[in-house]
Design a protein around this motif. Structure first.
Motif, PDB file in Angstrom:
ATOM      1  N   MET A 155      -6.320   7.251  -1.271  1.00  0.00           N
ATOM      2  CA  MET A 155      -6.215   5.913  -1.836  1.00  0.00           C
ATOM      3  C   MET A 155      -5.568   4.971  -0.832  1.00  0.00           C
ATOM      4  O   MET A 155      -6.038   3.844  -0.611  1.00  0.00           O
ATOM      5  CB  MET A 155      -5.396   5.948  -3.136  1.00  0.00           C
ATOM      6  CG  MET A 155      -5.212   4.593  -3.826  1.00  0.00           C
ATOM      7  SD  MET A 155      -3.948   3.494  -3.128  1.00  0.00           S
ATOM      8  CE  MET A 155      -2.491   4.516  -3.175  1.00  0.00           C
ATOM      9  N   THR A 198      -7.523   1.798   0.752  1.00  0.00           N
ATOM     10  CA  THR A 198      -6.931   0.486   0.510  1.00  0.00           C
ATOM     11  C   THR A 198      -6.526  -0.176   1.820  1.00  0.00           C
ATOM     12  O   THR A 198      -6.709  -1.390   1.998  1.00  0.00           O
ATOM     13  CB  THR A 198      -5.728   0.615  -0.443  1.00  0.00           C
ATOM     14  OG1 THR A 198      -6.148   1.289  -1.629  1.00  0.00           O
ATOM     15  CG2 THR A 198      -5.180  -0.738  -0.837  1.00  0.00           C
ATOM     16  N   SER A 199      -6.006   0.588   2.767  1.00  0.00           N
ATOM     17  CA  SER A 199      -5.641   0.041   4.077  1.00  0.00           C
ATOM     18  C   SER A 199      -6.866  -0.479   4.816  1.00  0.00           C
ATOM     19  O   SER A 199      -6.831  -1.560   5.420  1.00  0.00           O
ATOM     20  CB  SER A 199      -4.938   1.100   4.927  1.00  0.00           C
ATOM     21  OG  SER A 199      -3.696   1.449   4.362  1.00  0.00           O
ATOM     22  N   TRP A 211       1.095   6.406  -6.921  1.00  0.00           N
ATOM     23  CA  TRP A 211       0.006   7.376  -7.136  1.00  0.00           C
ATOM     24  C   TRP A 211       0.586   8.782  -7.250  1.00  0.00           C
ATOM     25  O   TRP A 211       0.213   9.541  -8.126  1.00  0.00           O
ATOM     26  CB  TRP A 211      -0.980   7.298  -5.964  1.00  0.00           C
ATOM     27  CG  TRP A 211      -2.415   7.142  -6.361  1.00  0.00           C
ATOM     28  CD1 TRP A 211      -3.381   8.099  -6.284  1.00  0.00           C
ATOM     29  CD2 TRP A 211      -3.042   5.978  -6.886  1.00  0.00           C
ATOM     30  NE1 TRP A 211      -4.588   7.604  -6.718  1.00  0.00           N
ATOM     31  CE2 TRP A 211      -4.406   6.296  -7.094  1.00  0.00           C
ATOM     32  CE3 TRP A 211      -2.610   4.698  -7.194  1.00  0.00           C
ATOM     33  CZ2 TRP A 211      -5.319   5.381  -7.603  1.00  0.00           C
ATOM     34  CZ3 TRP A 211      -3.514   3.787  -7.690  1.00  0.00           C
ATOM     35  CH2 TRP A 211      -4.846   4.129  -7.894  1.00  0.00           C
ATOM     36  N   ILE A 256       0.837  -1.199   0.000  1.00  0.00           N
ATOM     37  CA  ILE A 256       0.000   0.000   0.000  1.00  0.00           C
ATOM     38  C   ILE A 256       0.875   1.252   0.000  1.00  0.00           C
ATOM     39  O   ILE A 256       0.582   2.225  -0.712  1.00  0.00           O
ATOM     40  CB  ILE A 256      -0.993  -0.009   1.174  1.00  0.00           C
ATOM     41  CG1 ILE A 256      -1.972  -1.197   0.987  1.00  0.00           C
ATOM     42  CG2 ILE A 256      -1.754   1.308   1.271  1.00  0.00           C
ATOM     43  CD1 ILE A 256      -2.884  -1.448   2.159  1.00  0.00           C
ATOM     44  N   ALA A 286       1.997   1.566  -3.503  1.00  0.00           N
ATOM     45  CA  ALA A 286       0.920   2.091  -4.350  1.00  0.00           C
ATOM     46  C   ALA A 286       0.777   3.600  -4.147  1.00  0.00           C
ATOM     47  O   ALA A 286       0.582   4.355  -5.115  1.00  0.00           O
ATOM     48  CB  ALA A 286      -0.391   1.382  -4.040  1.00  0.00           C
ATOM     49  N   ARG A 287       0.898   4.052  -2.898  1.00  0.00           N
ATOM     50  CA  ARG A 287       0.813   5.486  -2.609  1.00  0.00           C
ATOM     51  C   ARG A 287       1.934   6.238  -3.332  1.00  0.00           C
ATOM     52  O   ARG A 287       1.709   7.295  -3.921  1.00  0.00           O
ATOM     53  CB  ARG A 287       0.883   5.726  -1.111  1.00  0.00           C
ATOM     54  CG  ARG A 287       0.751   7.189  -0.739  1.00  0.00           C
ATOM     55  CD  ARG A 287       0.764   7.378   0.759  1.00  0.00           C
ATOM     56  NE  ARG A 287       0.545   8.780   1.078  1.00  0.00           N
ATOM     57  CZ  ARG A 287       0.286   9.214   2.294  1.00  0.00           C
ATOM     58  NH1 ARG A 287       0.214   8.370   3.311  1.00  0.00           N
ATOM     59  NH2 ARG A 287       0.097  10.486   2.502  1.00  0.00           N
ATOM     60  N   VAL A 331      -9.722  -1.487   3.529  1.00  0.00           N
ATOM     61  CA  VAL A 331     -10.200  -2.692   2.848  1.00  0.00           C
ATOM     62  C   VAL A 331      -9.333  -3.895   3.226  1.00  0.00           C
ATOM     63  O   VAL A 331      -9.835  -4.983   3.512  1.00  0.00           O
ATOM     64  CB  VAL A 331     -10.252  -2.485   1.320  1.00  0.00           C
ATOM     65  CG1 VAL A 331     -10.497  -3.795   0.586  1.00  0.00           C
ATOM     66  CG2 VAL A 331     -11.320  -1.461   0.957  1.00  0.00           C
ATOM     67  N   ARG A 332      -8.017  -3.693   3.242  1.00  0.00           N
ATOM     68  CA  ARG A 332      -7.114  -4.802   3.597  1.00  0.00           C
ATOM     69  C   ARG A 332      -7.308  -5.226   5.045  1.00  0.00           C
ATOM     70  O   ARG A 332      -7.336  -6.418   5.351  1.00  0.00           O
ATOM     71  CB  ARG A 332      -5.652  -4.398   3.340  1.00  0.00           C
ATOM     72  CG  ARG A 332      -4.676  -5.492   3.646  1.00  0.00           C
ATOM     73  CD  ARG A 332      -4.873  -6.705   2.729  1.00  0.00           C
ATOM     74  NE  ARG A 332      -4.012  -7.796   3.171  1.00  0.00           N
ATOM     75  CZ  ARG A 332      -4.434  -9.032   3.375  1.00  0.00           C
ATOM     76  NH1 ARG A 332      -5.682  -9.376   3.130  1.00  0.00           N
ATOM     77  NH2 ARG A 332      -3.588  -9.954   3.793  1.00  0.00           N
TER      78      ARG A 332
END
Length: 166
Positions: free
Chosen positions: A29, A33-34, A17, A10, A13-14, A36-37
């Motif tokens: 984001m 995402t954190s 981004w 994550i 991904a950041r 959701v994980r």
């Protein structure tokens, strides 16, 4: 359990981004995402704790709600509202619990149009055992301190309230 990654995907991904031109959205984001994980991790732990009791989390929530109610019975519509799920999901959970003799459908004493789900003694016994498992294996073993838990609940409550959850 899956092998642990040597980096935080994550965070990567950041970084991506930001690098690809969305720096204003990168933090959001990463937060989404954190969350959701974390939800995936918690649900896996919950399912593992409930598996020996042959319960899903939705059936556990139904039984616990009924066990907490004054009379041990609630209208199906009220169950859906309290658990914040679609009526079809409540029907499915009640059907499954009824097949396992954990709840029974009964007529409302004053409103013939209303059906109640009522927890049985067997349902009370099972939900008590399942709660012991969840408390021991999940709720008291989050892996973060009490202050962090309190802060997390506060932040998530503000988010839920801002989005009309209550």
């Amino acid at each position: 359990m899956r092998p642990q990654l040597p980096f935080d995907p994550i965070a990567e991904a950041r970084r991506q981004w930001q690098e690809h031109g969305w720096p204003e959205a990168a933090a959001g984001m990463a937060a989404v995402t954190s969350i959701v994980r974390v939800q995936q991790i918690l649900m896996a732990r919950i399912e593992e704790a409930l598996r020996p009791h042959d319960l899903t989390f939705s059936r556990y929530e139904l039984l616990q709600l009924l066990a907490f109610s004054r009379s041990g019975a609630l209208p199906l519509s009220r169950i859906g509202a309290r658990l914040q799920v679609h009526p079809a999901s409540i029907t499915n959970a009640v059907d499954r619990c009824e097949r396992n003799a954990l709840v029974r459908r009964v007529r409302h004493p004053t409103d013939r149009r209303t059906t109640l789900a009522e927890i049985t003694d067997q349902g009370r016994e099972l939900v008590a055992k399942a709660t012991e498992s969840l408390n021991r294996e999940v709720f008291t073993a989050l892996g973060i301190g009490d202050d962090d838990v309190a802060g997390l609940v506060t932040v998530l409550n503000r988010f839920r309230q801002a989005h009309g959850d209550f």
